[in-house]
Design a protein around this motif. Structure first.
Motif: not given
Length: 100
Positions: A46-61
């Motif tokens: 879950f932590g690995y998935w969450l770090s990927g989500v955060e990385r994608r959100q930072v890229e989109v922002l």
């Protein structure tokens, strides 16, 4: 990224300890020790998935921020060009008015 995975792995183990505490069962019983790595693995994934989500959100922002800044820049250029054209027209009107 590793610190997030480790945190969520620890959280998974804490969930298992909490579960056993609610059931009032022994925390380190020999029969249930095999479950701790499963809870840690689920929490870590879950932590690995969450770090990927955060990385994608930072890229989109970052992409949205760059597009917004470019849009503001183009708008400022258009407004400056429009203001320059209006200034030239008023000067021409003054020249034509004074010569006629």
């Amino acid at each position: 990224m590793v610190h997030k995975i480790l945190f969520w792995s620890g959280f998974g183990v804490a969930v298992r300890l909490w579960q056993l505490g609610i059931e009032m069962r022994p925390l380190l019983a020999r029969e249930s020790l095999w479950v701790y790595p499963i809870f840690a693995g689920v929490g870590g994934s879950f932590g690995y998935w969450l770090s990927g989500v955060e990385r994608r959100q930072v890229e989109v922002l970052a992409d949205r921020r760059n597009r917004l800044l470019e849009k503001r820049e183009r708008r400022a250029e258009r407004e400056a060009a429009a203001a320059g054209q209006q200034g030239n027209r008023s000067e021409e009107g003054g020249i034509l008015a004074s010569t006629s």
